[in-house]
Design a protein around this motif. Structure first.
Motif, mmCIF file in Angstrom:
data_model
loop_
_atom_site.group_PDB
_atom_site.id
_atom_site.type_symbol
_atom_site.label_atom_id
_atom_site.label_comp_id
_atom_site.label_asym_id
_atom_site.label_seq_id
_atom_site.Cartn_x
_atom_site.Cartn_y
_atom_site.Cartn_z
ATOM 1 N N GLY A 175 -4.051 4.329 -0.627
ATOM 2 C CA GLY A 175 -4.919 4.585 -0.103
ATOM 3 C C GLY A 175 -5.031 6.102 1.183
ATOM 4 O O GLY A 175 -5.965 6.645 1.291
ATOM 5 N N ASP A 176 -3.678 6.276 1.488
ATOM 6 C CA ASP A 176 -3.286 7.392 2.512
ATOM 7 C C ASP A 176 -3.385 9.044 1.665
ATOM 8 O O ASP A 176 -2.286 9.636 1.550
ATOM 9 C CB ASP A 176 -1.883 7.067 2.963
ATOM 10 C CG ASP A 176 -2.088 8.261 4.520
ATOM 11 O OD1 ASP A 176 -2.478 8.767 4.724
ATOM 12 O OD2 ASP A 176 -1.231 7.596 5.627
ATOM 13 N N ALA A 218 -1.172 8.158 -10.899
ATOM 14 C CA ALA A 218 -1.393 7.650 -10.180
ATOM 15 C C ALA A 218 -2.738 7.544 -9.295
ATOM 16 O O ALA A 218 -3.418 8.549 -8.979
ATOM 17 C CB ALA A 218 -0.304 9.092 -8.904
ATOM 18 N N VAL A 219 -3.691 6.208 -9.259
ATOM 19 C CA VAL A 219 -4.539 6.433 -8.718
ATOM 20 C C VAL A 219 -5.144 6.005 -7.527
ATOM 21 O O VAL A 219 -3.992 4.853 -7.311
ATOM 22 C CB VAL A 219 -5.446 5.268 -9.421
ATOM 23 C CG1 VAL A 219 -7.109 5.375 -9.021
ATOM 24 C CG2 VAL A 219 -5.551 5.975 -11.052
ATOM 25 N N PRO A 220 -5.743 6.086 -6.641
ATOM 26 C CA PRO A 220 -5.569 5.615 -5.200
ATOM 27 C C PRO A 220 -6.120 4.108 -4.856
ATOM 28 O O PRO A 220 -6.382 3.937 -5.814
ATOM 29 C CB PRO A 220 -5.724 6.520 -4.321
ATOM 30 C CG PRO A 220 -6.482 7.976 -4.805
ATOM 31 C CD PRO A 220 -6.287 7.358 -6.562
ATOM 32 N N GLY A 223 -11.647 1.865 -2.692
ATOM 33 C CA GLY A 223 -12.323 3.107 -1.809
ATOM 34 C C GLY A 223 -13.260 3.735 -2.056
ATOM 35 O O GLY A 223 -13.144 4.506 -3.598
ATOM 36 N N ILE A 224 -13.168 4.403 -1.377
ATOM 37 C CA ILE A 224 -14.167 5.864 -1.811
ATOM 38 C C ILE A 224 -13.638 6.664 -0.133
ATOM 39 O O ILE A 224 -13.361 7.005 0.336
ATOM 40 C CB ILE A 224 -15.617 5.428 -0.512
ATOM 41 C CG1 ILE A 224 -16.286 4.502 -1.419
ATOM 42 C CG2 ILE A 224 -17.350 6.940 -1.280
ATOM 43 C CD1 ILE A 224 -16.513 4.174 -2.352
ATOM 44 N N TYR A 225 -13.669 7.806 -1.413
ATOM 45 C CA TYR A 225 -13.232 9.322 -0.910
ATOM 46 C C TYR A 225 -13.314 10.415 -0.743
ATOM 47 O O TYR A 225 -14.795 10.246 -1.689
ATOM 48 C CB TYR A 225 -12.003 9.661 -1.904
ATOM 49 C CG TYR A 225 -10.606 8.206 -1.677
ATOM 50 C CD1 TYR A 225 -9.950 8.694 -0.872
ATOM 51 C CD2 TYR A 225 -10.483 7.141 -2.450
ATOM 52 C CE1 TYR A 225 -8.598 7.787 -0.987
ATOM 53 C CE2 TYR A 225 -10.054 6.664 -2.518
ATOM 54 C CZ TYR A 225 -9.134 6.071 -1.910
ATOM 55 O OH TYR A 225 -7.815 5.557 -1.441
#
Length: 310
Positions: A175-176, A218-220, A223-225
């Motif tokens: 998630g970074d 490639a899915v993070p 979370g919310i982005y």
């Protein structure tokens, strides 16, 4: 830029060229330096530049089920390398037969007989041929035999981190997305077709565009982005994007849902893109719909702030 699939469609009268070879998934800063050197060398010699890549990913062919998460589609890869000045984008279909080709045969049949390479530019960790037996030093020796020069470009790094597709995949998986963007030189992008969802977001006052992405995208991390959303007409809009299963509603299917700010439009059926700028928070199960809505309003406010800064 000309695009070909396979090496049997080269234009008549094909002369010599400068070639760079690799999967180039992500076209990250390391790839950009490598491609830039190939373009520069081609310009110095007055020759066309050729980028040769492979599809499907060699790992999936050699070890079925091992396909790494895909940072860029082939179409996106072609767009990015065209921006870097490449003249010809060549996709070589990769098969078990290709994987079993001895290193010397790969050089003679493809680089010499097909492409008429005058120079080849690769990364210093480049390997090729059956069981990856070939390396830059062998390529250099074969070049001396067949009449082309070889350059092995240094890997690109910063703050003791070497930029690679593997590193970027790890960042995205965690998630970074900011670290991934630093290595890519731009935000990580997901592309897909907007498909029908449950309609729950609309009922809550937050209608979303639900993306159906390619199989290996490639899915993070969940979370919310804060993201930039690009519609099928190329219009760039602010969006708060949810990745995950909607645990507050006991969801099970992992989804990518974009709430596009300040727009009232149905994107169903459109091919769109989402560029991940920053992660706002992880995925949380709220005790009530009211608590969820309060947090969603905060997510939207934070998205505005972050994208205004970017």
């Amino acid at each position: 830029m000309q695009r070909w699939r396979g090496l049997d469609h080269l234009p008549g009268g094909w002369g010599r060229c400068v070639v760079t070879i690799g999967v180039f998934d992500g076209v990250h800063k390391g790839h950009q330096a490598l491609i830039g050197r190939a373009v520069e060398l081609a310009s110095e010699r007055g020759l066309p530049s050729v980028l040769m890549t492979f599809d499907p990913h060699p790992s999936e062919v050699v070890r079925p089920g091992s396909h790494p998460a895909q940072l860029t589609t082939l179409r996106r890869r072609a767009e990015l390398v065209e921006e870097l000045g490449i003249d010809h984008f060549v996709v070589v279909p990769f098969s078990l037969e290709t994987s079993r080709m001895p290193a010397a045969e790969f050089v003679h049949e493809i680089l010499v007989e097909k492409l008429h390479a005058a120079a080849v530019v690769v990364g210093e960790n480049f390997t090729f041929g059956h069981k990856a037996a070939g390396n830059v030093e062998l390529l250099r020796r074969l070049g001396q035999r067949f009449g082309f020069v070889t350059e092995g470009a240094d890997l690109v790094s910063a703050d003791e981190v070497t930029y690679s597709s593997t590193y970027i995949r790890a960042c995205i998986d965690a998630g970074d997305v900011k670290a991934a963007a630093e290595a890519l030189g731009r935000p990580h992008r997901l592309e897909g077709i907007v498909v029908k969802g449950d309609g729950r977001g609309k009922d809550l006052g937050f209608p979303t565009a639900n993306l159906s992405t390619p199989k290996f995208a490639a899915v993070p991390a969940d979370g919310i982005y804060a993201c930039w959303f690009t519609d099928s007409k190329g219009k760039k809009l602010k969006a708060a994007v949810s990745v995950g299963t909607n645990p507050t509603f006991s969801g099970r299917e992992r989804r990518i849902e974009a709430f596009v700010l300040d727009v009232d439009e149905d994107y169903y059926g459109q091919r769109v893109a989402v560029d991940f700028v920053d992660r706002l928070r992880g995925m949380v199960k709220f005790d009530s719909v009211e608590a969820l809505l309060e947090e969603m309003h905060r997510d939207v406010d934070r998205t505005r702030e972050l994208l205004a800064e970017s």
